[in-house]
Enzyme design. Structure first.
Site, PDB file in Angstrom:
ATOM      1  N   ASP A 108       7.270  94.702 -75.314  1.00  0.00           N
ATOM      2  CA  ASP A 108       5.869  94.440 -75.391  1.00  0.00           C
ATOM      3  C   ASP A 108       5.546  93.373 -74.437  1.00  0.00           C
ATOM      4  O   ASP A 108       6.574  92.443 -74.158  1.00  0.00           O
ATOM      5  CB  ASP A 108       5.441  93.965 -76.745  1.00  0.00           C
ATOM      6  CG  ASP A 108       5.447  95.167 -77.965  1.00  0.00           C
ATOM      7  OD1 ASP A 108       5.188  96.374 -77.632  1.00  0.00           O
ATOM      8  OD2 ASP A 108       5.686  94.754 -78.924  1.00  0.00           O
ATOM      9  N   ASP A 129       1.719 101.490 -76.665  1.00  0.00           N
ATOM     10  CA  ASP A 129       0.687 101.102 -78.070  1.00  0.00           C
ATOM     11  C   ASP A 129      -0.781 101.566 -77.685  1.00  0.00           C
ATOM     12  O   ASP A 129      -1.577 102.070 -78.451  1.00  0.00           O
ATOM     13  CB  ASP A 129       0.643  99.860 -77.923  1.00  0.00           C
ATOM     14  CG  ASP A 129       2.124  99.377 -78.772  1.00  0.00           C
ATOM     15  OD1 ASP A 129       2.925 100.324 -79.323  1.00  0.00           O
ATOM     16  OD2 ASP A 129       2.641  98.274 -78.516  1.00  0.00           O
TER      17      ASP A 129
END
Length: 149
Positions: A108, A129
């Site tokens: 991330d 995401d």
């Protein structure tokens, strides 16, 4: 369209994750002032700290969802909004599934840097995401009603 969009987004997701691993650190680096930062996070669970240490299980679930959506897309033609939504969710699920099964964690790197209460606690995320979220919004969006005139 899904035959091009899904692999394109999957490749871009993996390229950005490799870039993040090579160029970012856990120290936030401003990208858009105080709104968006680049911060490297190795996420071994799901969003908001859920299911930590369950990357293997989450990886298989992600891959199964992505493959199932590709199967649906290959079986027949859907309206553009539905096709786009399914394609985005498939690309995102596959992108994070590849990470979880290949690395044991998800890369991330996008960090919302604001003091707005809910957003300030939002987890660091990635392109996969974003794809899942936008795809889900498209799938849940009300469909326009046909007008008589």
């Amino acid at each position: 369209m899904p035959t091009v969009l899904v692999p394109l987004l999957l490749a871009l997701d993996q390229i950005l994750k490799l870039w993040a691993l090579e160029n970012l650190s856990p120290t936030p680096r401003p990208l858009l002032g105080d709104l968006l930062y680049l911060t490297l996070v190795r996420n071994a669970g799901a969003g908001f700290g859920l299911l930590q240490g369950k990357a293997f299980l989450l990886g298989w679930v992600s891959l199964l969802v992505g493959v199932f959506l590709l199967y649906l897309l290959a079986r027949r033609r859907y309206p553009l909004g539905l096709t786009l939504g399914l394609s985005l969710v498939a690309a995102g699920a596959l992108g994070n599934g590849v990470d979880r099964l290949g690395r044991g964690w998800v890369v991330d790197y996008l960090d919302l840097g604001t003091s707005i209460p809910f957003i300030a606690q939002f987890p660091v995320f990635n392109l996969a995401d974003v794809c899942v979220t936008l795809g889900a919004l498209l799938l849940l969006a009300p469909k326009p009603k046909k007008r008589l005139f």
